[in-house]
Design a protein around this motif. Sequence first.
Motif, PDB file in Angstrom:
ATOM      1  N   THR A  67     -55.304  12.518 -22.014  1.00 14.76           N
ATOM      2  CA  THR A  67     -55.924  11.492 -22.854  1.00 14.76           C
ATOM      3  C   THR A  67     -56.503  10.320 -22.070  1.00 14.76           C
ATOM      4  O   THR A  67     -57.368   9.613 -22.570  1.00 14.76           O
ATOM      5  N   ASP A  68     -56.036  10.101 -20.844  1.00 12.97           N
ATOM      6  CA  ASP A  68     -56.531   8.986 -20.035  1.00 12.97           C
ATOM      7  C   ASP A  68     -56.678   9.459 -18.596  1.00 12.97           C
ATOM      8  O   ASP A  68     -55.702   9.560 -17.859  1.00 12.97           O
ATOM      9  N   LYS A  69     -57.898   9.755 -18.203  1.00 16.12           N
ATOM     10  CA  LYS A  69     -58.164  10.338 -16.883  1.00 16.12           C
ATOM     11  C   LYS A  69     -57.974   9.339 -15.737  1.00 16.12           C
ATOM     12  O   LYS A  69     -58.253   9.663 -14.591  1.00 16.12           O
ATOM     13  N   LYS A  70     -57.492   8.146 -16.061  1.00 21.93           N
ATOM     14  CA  LYS A  70     -57.150   7.181 -15.015  1.00 21.93           C
ATOM     15  C   LYS A  70     -55.647   7.224 -14.708  1.00 21.93           C
ATOM     16  O   LYS A  70     -55.166   6.460 -13.884  1.00 21.93           O
ATOM     17  N   GLU A  71     -54.923   8.113 -15.369  1.00 24.53           N
ATOM     18  CA  GLU A  71     -53.469   8.227 -15.208  1.00 24.53           C
ATOM     19  C   GLU A  71     -53.097   9.633 -14.745  1.00 24.53           C
ATOM     20  O   GLU A  71     -53.631  10.627 -15.249  1.00 24.53           O
ATOM     21  N   ALA A  72     -52.162   9.689 -13.789  1.00 27.05           N
ATOM     22  CA  ALA A  72     -51.664  10.973 -13.297  1.00 27.05           C
ATOM     23  C   ALA A  72     -50.163  10.835 -13.056  1.00 27.05           C
ATOM     24  O   ALA A  72     -49.646   9.718 -12.954  1.00 27.05           O
ATOM     25  N   THR A  73     -49.483  11.960 -12.976  1.00 29.28           N
ATOM     26  CA  THR A  73     -48.034  11.951 -12.741  1.00 29.28           C
ATOM     27  C   THR A  73     -47.687  12.825 -11.546  1.00 29.28           C
ATOM     28  O   THR A  73     -48.444  13.728 -11.172  1.00 29.28           O
ATOM     29  N   LEU A  74     -46.504  12.533 -10.986  1.00 28.35           N
ATOM     30  CA  LEU A  74     -45.983  13.283  -9.851  1.00 28.35           C
ATOM     31  C   LEU A  74     -44.462  13.325  -9.972  1.00 28.35           C
ATOM     32  O   LEU A  74     -43.823  12.286 -10.120  1.00 28.35           O
ATOM     33  N   THR A  75     -43.898  14.517  -9.925  1.00 24.86           N
ATOM     34  CA  THR A  75     -42.440  14.681  -9.935  1.00 24.86           C
ATOM     35  C   THR A  75     -42.062  15.562  -8.752  1.00 24.86           C
ATOM     36  O   THR A  75     -42.593  16.666  -8.595  1.00 24.86           O
ATOM     37  N   VAL A  76     -41.159  15.050  -7.937  1.00 29.30           N
ATOM     38  CA  VAL A  76     -40.693  15.776  -6.751  1.00 29.30           C
ATOM     39  C   VAL A  76     -39.210  16.072  -6.928  1.00 29.30           C
ATOM     40  O   VAL A  76     -38.422  15.179  -7.257  1.00 29.30           O
TER      41      VAL A  76
END
Length: 167
Positions: A67-76
């Motif tokens: 929904t917002d291409k300025k936001e991303a996630t990362l899970t390690v």
Amino acid sequence: NNSKIVVLSLVLALLTLGVGYAAITTLTLNITGSAGAKADPTNFKVEFMGTPVSSDSKKVTAAISATDKKEATLTVTGLTAKGDSVSATYTIKNYSEDLSANLKASVTKNSNDEYFEVTPTLAKTSLVKGGDTTVTVTVTLKKTPVTSDVTSDIAVKVTADPVQPTV
């Protein structure tokens, strides 16, 4: 006598034309006014695109918001020994019609820097209109956990500053 009158009349006529011509000069026409332009934030559009690529899909989950291409996630998860390292690479595109972008990436949060090192790396720091680049976020375990599991909340910020293109 008649010829003197004719010559004198011609001289007077020429003088009259010369004086009349000298009285008609260049005119200047002026136009004055103003011009205005409004800064419109929609003219500058830099966003994540595509699907992020992870170095180890068993240990890294990376996604871009639908929904917002300025936001991303990362899970390690799953790092176990000092030096273990994983990364995720995100593509950034400048969708602007005429503005370039200068990019910077920085770590804004690492709640457990005793155990984790977070490093963002931009492939390019300048994007022309329509151009793209990547940012790779690498998470490295700095020391081996001994007595319990360890976690960290992390955040990386990529800023894009608008730049007028050179002509």
